[in-house]
Enzyme design. Structure first.
Site, short mmCIF file in Angstrom:
data_model
loop_
_atom_site.label_atom_id
_atom_site.label_comp_id
_atom_site.label_asym_id
_atom_site.label_seq_id
_atom_site.Cartn_x
_atom_site.Cartn_y
_atom_site.Cartn_z
N TYR A 119 37.79 68.23 5.33
CA TYR A 119 36.98 67.79 6.47
C TYR A 119 36.96 68.89 7.52
O TYR A 119 37.99 69.50 7.82
CB TYR A 119 37.59 66.52 7.08
CG TYR A 119 36.85 66.04 8.31
CD1 TYR A 119 35.81 65.12 8.19
CD2 TYR A 119 37.16 66.52 9.57
CE1 TYR A 119 35.11 64.70 9.30
CE2 TYR A 119 36.46 66.10 10.70
CZ TYR A 119 35.44 65.19 10.56
OH TYR A 119 34.74 64.77 11.65
N GLU A 207 29.20 68.17 11.62
CA GLU A 207 30.28 67.59 10.81
C GLU A 207 30.05 67.89 9.34
O GLU A 207 28.95 67.69 8.83
CB GLU A 207 30.34 66.07 11.02
CG GLU A 207 31.52 65.43 10.30
CD GLU A 207 31.55 63.92 10.46
OE1 GLU A 207 30.53 63.26 10.16
OE2 GLU A 207 32.60 63.40 10.89
#
Ligand code: ADP
Ligand code: MG
Length: 399
Positions: A119, A207
């Site tokens: 992530y 993101e």
């Protein structure tokens, strides 16, 4: 402003960032054409909507047992049937709300052999006044859940805007992802490229979830979401052209056409205010009196009759609105001009809910006279507290 995954990937690819090949499609035929241009034998067909959680989502029309909005396909024929299955149907994910979103676009992309998922996100961190890079070894999962259950698995690295991105920032990112050897080097390079893209494009948020390590040792961006600072869009016509209004709240789109700052909220009291600070205070005082605002709406300093009418119409289109509170400070604008605008707009839209108006500033007495003599059931208020109490009482009485 938000854009689709395929658009964000197009932008990132320009910065040399590793992206699996893929093609956007709005029809089944285009999806097939797109798949034919890819090497195969694994393809992934991805619904393009402005919401995450697509993989675990469900299609309203297909029932709970059908596959979600990210589907693996093992042949071009398989791409075709999955595209047919998804296009035009409504995908419901944790981020869309119950109504879901209609899938009008697909992205047909290379199927990647994933060894590990990571992530990485970036945002403007108000607390530090810096861009923050947030990384975790726990990719592909709901990051809020990771933050809640295992906060130690999330590392935040902030970058001083005056100094810019330094090699140690890249090393910190690679270290937090526990990468070694060539992958460590790739992560350092990627972090720098992402920072450059983020700053260049005036992003608000970027993101990547997941960022993946492939079986053959490459770091690739598998899914990404990007949003931009709307105030900087004039510097990026190419980004502005990526706006997909079908993904946005129709009332917010209409408001932006009239240059009104409008954000829909969950309450039942519509607000029309000039100035963002006053709009915030108005929302607060409505809550203080036990009710909830239906929207934030700043008509701006130069509110004329046309703008006031547009604002009324936008507020009244929301079926949740049971009353309207107008709170205007006539500084540059005179109160009598505003009152004229309010009366004209109220007549124009056939006002069907209670309306409380608080005016203050230049020519306030003339303004109040205009409201009182309008023949419309407009309740005049003297100050902010009085206005909020009156609209809450009116709405309760009408219910
Ligand atoms: P969302 O976050 O909206 O569910 P993602 O693009 O993150 O959508 O896809 C969900 C999961 O599907 C990913 O975590 C990944 O495991 C898998 N996936 C997505 N794209 C690909 C791809 N090109 N190749 C292989 N697997 C993929
Ligand atoms: Mg994802």
């Amino acid at each position: 402003m938000n854009i689709h995954e395929y658009q964000a990937k197009e932008l990132l690819a320009k910065y040399g960032i590793g992206i699996p090949a893929g093609h956007a499609a709005t029809t089944v035929e285009e999806a097939v054409e797109g798949a034919k241009k890819l090497p195969g034998p694994l393809y992934v067909v991805k619904a393009q909507i402005h919401a995450g959680g697509r993989g675990k989502g469900t299609f309203k029309e297909l029932g709970p047992d059908a596959k979600g909005g990210v589907r693996l396909a093992k042949s071009v024929e398989d791409v075709e049937s999955n595209a047919r299955d998804m296009l035009g149907n409504t995908l419901v994910t944790v981020q869309t709300g119950e109504a879901g979103k209609q899938v009008n676009r697909l992205y047909v992309t290379d199927g990647v052999d994933i060894a590990r998922e990571y992530y990485l996100s970036m945002l403007v961190d108000r607390a530090t006044g810096r861009v923050a890079m947030i990384v975790s070894t726990e990719g592909g999962m709901d990051i809020e859940q990771v933050a809640h259950d295992t906060p130690e698995k999330i590392t935040t690295i902030t970058i001083d805007p005056a100094q810019g991105f330094m090699p140690h920032h890249g090393r910190a990112v690679a270290f937090a992802l526990k990468l070694t050897g060539d992958l460590n080097k790739q992560a350092q390079k990627l972090a720098k490229q992402l920072y450059t893209a983020f700053m260049d494009l005036d992003c608000a948020m970027l993101e990547i979830n997941p960022l993946v390590e492939t079986e053959d040792g490459k770091l690739l961006v598998l899914d990404t979401k990007m949003s931009f600072d709307s105030n900087a869009l004039y510097r990026h016509p190419d980004v502005e052209a990526m706006r997909d209004e079908t993904e946005e709240d129709p009332a917010e789109v209409e408001a932006s056409e009239y240059d009104l700052a409008y954000i829909k909220l969950d309450g039942n009291i519509g607000c029309m205010v000039n100035g963002a600070g006053l709009a915030m205070a108005t929302m607060d005082i409505i809550k203080l009196n036990g009710a909830f605002p239906a929207n934030f709406l700043d008509v701006g300093g130069g509110a004329n009759r046309e703008k006031v009418t547009a604002a009324f119409k936008i507020i009244l289109k929301d079926p949740a609105v049971e009353g309207i509170l107008v709170n205007i400070f006539g500084g540059i604008m005179k109160c009598d001009v505003i009152a004229d605008g309010i009366v004209a707009a109220a007549k124009d839209v056939n006002l069907s809910v209670p309306l409380v108006v608080r005016l203050e500033g230049t020519n306030v007495e003339q303004g109040k006279d205009i409201l009182n003599n309008s023949g419309l059931p407009i309740v005049s208020a003297d100050d902010l507290g009085d206005a909020a109490r009156k609209i809450v009482a009116e709405v309760k009485q009408a219910a």
